[in-house]
Design an enzyme around this catalytic site. Structure first.
Site, PDB file in Angstrom:
ATOM      1  N   HIS A  46      79.731 -49.974  30.609  1.00  0.00           N
ATOM      2  CA  HIS A  46      80.058 -49.877  32.035  1.00  0.00           C
ATOM      3  C   HIS A  46      81.411 -49.209  32.202  1.00  0.00           C
ATOM      4  O   HIS A  46      82.284 -49.306  31.346  1.00  0.00           O
ATOM      5  CB  HIS A  46      80.062 -51.255  32.711  1.00  0.00           C
ATOM      6  CG  HIS A  46      80.935 -52.271  32.042  1.00  0.00           C
ATOM      7  ND1 HIS A  46      80.541 -52.955  30.907  1.00  0.00           N
ATOM      8  CD2 HIS A  46      82.177 -52.737  32.339  1.00  0.00           C
ATOM      9  CE1 HIS A  46      81.504 -53.774  30.535  1.00  0.00           C
ATOM     10  NE2 HIS A  46      82.522 -53.663  31.387  1.00  0.00           N
TER      11      HIS A  46
ATOM     12  N   HIS B 229      69.941 -49.993  28.291  1.00  0.00           N
ATOM     13  CA  HIS B 229      70.933 -50.850  27.628  1.00  0.00           C
ATOM     14  C   HIS B 229      71.599 -50.092  26.488  1.00  0.00           C
ATOM     15  O   HIS B 229      70.964 -49.754  25.490  1.00  0.00           O
ATOM     16  CB  HIS B 229      70.310 -52.137  27.093  1.00  0.00           C
ATOM     17  CG  HIS B 229      71.340 -53.057  26.490  1.00  0.00           C
ATOM     18  ND1 HIS B 229      72.070 -53.947  27.240  1.00  0.00           N
ATOM     19  CD2 HIS B 229      71.798 -53.171  25.222  1.00  0.00           C
ATOM     20  CE1 HIS B 229      72.928 -54.579  26.461  1.00  0.00           C
ATOM     21  NE2 HIS B 229      72.778 -54.130  25.216  1.00  0.00           N
TER      22      HIS B 229
ATOM     23  N   HIS C 235      77.299 -54.403  27.800  1.00  0.00           N
ATOM     24  CA  HIS C 235      76.410 -53.356  28.336  1.00  0.00           C
ATOM     25  C   HIS C 235      77.377 -52.305  28.867  1.00  0.00           C
ATOM     26  O   HIS C 235      78.217 -52.626  29.726  1.00  0.00           O
ATOM     27  CB  HIS C 235      75.519 -53.933  29.433  1.00  0.00           C
ATOM     28  CG  HIS C 235      74.533 -52.955  30.033  1.00  0.00           C
ATOM     29  ND1 HIS C 235      73.170 -53.236  30.154  1.00  0.00           N
ATOM     30  CD2 HIS C 235      74.702 -51.723  30.590  1.00  0.00           C
ATOM     31  CE1 HIS C 235      72.562 -52.212  30.744  1.00  0.00           C
ATOM     32  NE2 HIS C 235      73.473 -51.283  31.025  1.00  0.00           N
TER      33      HIS C 235
HETATM   34  P1  AMP Z   1      84.761 -55.862  31.088  1.00  0.00           P
HETATM   35  O1  AMP Z   1      85.645 -57.067  31.015  1.00  0.00           O
HETATM   36  O2  AMP Z   1      85.466 -54.560  30.947  1.00  0.00           O
HETATM   37  O3  AMP Z   1      83.589 -56.004  30.138  1.00  0.00           O
HETATM   38  O4  AMP Z   1      84.194 -55.829  32.559  1.00  0.00           O
HETATM   39  C1  AMP Z   1      83.154 -56.664  32.991  1.00  0.00           C
HETATM   40  C2  AMP Z   1      83.274 -56.753  34.480  1.00  0.00           C
HETATM   41  O5  AMP Z   1      82.066 -57.245  34.988  1.00  0.00           O
HETATM   42  C3  AMP Z   1      84.377 -57.701  34.974  1.00  0.00           C
HETATM   43  O6  AMP Z   1      85.306 -56.962  35.753  1.00  0.00           O
HETATM   44  C4  AMP Z   1      83.614 -58.739  35.810  1.00  0.00           C
HETATM   45  O7  AMP Z   1      84.321 -59.121  36.964  1.00  0.00           O
HETATM   46  C5  AMP Z   1      82.343 -57.994  36.140  1.00  0.00           C
HETATM   47  N1  AMP Z   1      81.166 -58.811  36.388  1.00  0.00           N
HETATM   48  C6  AMP Z   1      80.663 -59.788  35.600  1.00  0.00           C
HETATM   49  N2  AMP Z   1      79.524 -60.272  36.124  1.00  0.00           N
HETATM   50  C7  AMP Z   1      79.313 -59.582  37.278  1.00  0.00           C
HETATM   51  C8  AMP Z   1      78.294 -59.627  38.281  1.00  0.00           C
HETATM   52  N3  AMP Z   1      77.250 -60.471  38.214  1.00  0.00           N
HETATM   53  N4  AMP Z   1      78.403 -58.774  39.332  1.00  0.00           N
HETATM   54  C9  AMP Z   1      79.450 -57.915  39.418  1.00  0.00           C
HETATM   55  N5  AMP Z   1      80.422 -57.824  38.487  1.00  0.00           N
HETATM   56  C10 AMP Z   1      80.359 -58.644  37.441  1.00  0.00           C
END
Ligand code: AMP
Length: 112
Positions: A98, A45, A96
């Site tokens: 990404h 994390h 987190h």
């Molecule tokens: P951000 O808005 O840059 O923080 O990106 C977060 C991303 O996580 C978004 O594009 C969401 O669609 C994606 N997301 C949220 N929950 C999940 C999940 N359980 N599985 C796959 N993608 C997710």
């Protein structure tokens, strides 16, 4: 543990995995913004890019190696985009670290 991506790492929340090793997990975004839209995350994390330090930065280099592998596997020879939204103004919604790997269409610039 309340972080949804930590729950995906532990298997508590299911995901469509496309790559996994001891340090990194990659899975399909739930709301894809391109024909290929994969999230690549460290298993450890780390809150965001703003929390990268000399002690934890090696995983970021590894994530970019993984991005190149996933892009190749998905036939993104024409190009792809890697984005990390950091903080509220950039629209980070999951705290987190990404990286969005997106491809399969043309992208405008500057984004947003
Ligand atoms: P951000 O808005 O840059 O923080 O990106 C977060 C991303 O996580 C978004 O594009 C969401 O669609 C994606 N997301 C949220 N929950 C999940 C999940 N359980 N599985 C796959 N993608 C997710």
């Amino acid at each position: 543990m309340s972080c949804i991506f930590c729950k995906i790492v532990s298997g508590e929340i299911p995901s469509a995995k496309v790559y996994e090793d001891d340090k990194v997990l990659a899975f399909k975004d739930l709301e894809p913004q391109a024909p290929v839209h994969v999230l690549i995350i460290p298993k450890q994390h780390i809150e965001s890019m703003a929390a990268i330090t000399p002690e934890n930065s090696a995983v970021v280099a590894h994530i970019f190696e993984v991005a190149a592998i996933i892009a190749k596997e998905n036939g993104l020879e024409n190009g792809f985009r890697v984005v990390s939204n950091c903080g509220e103004s950039a629209g980070q919604s999951v705290m987190h670290l990404h990286f969005h790997l997106m491809g399969g269409r043309d992208f405008g610039w500057p984004a947003g």
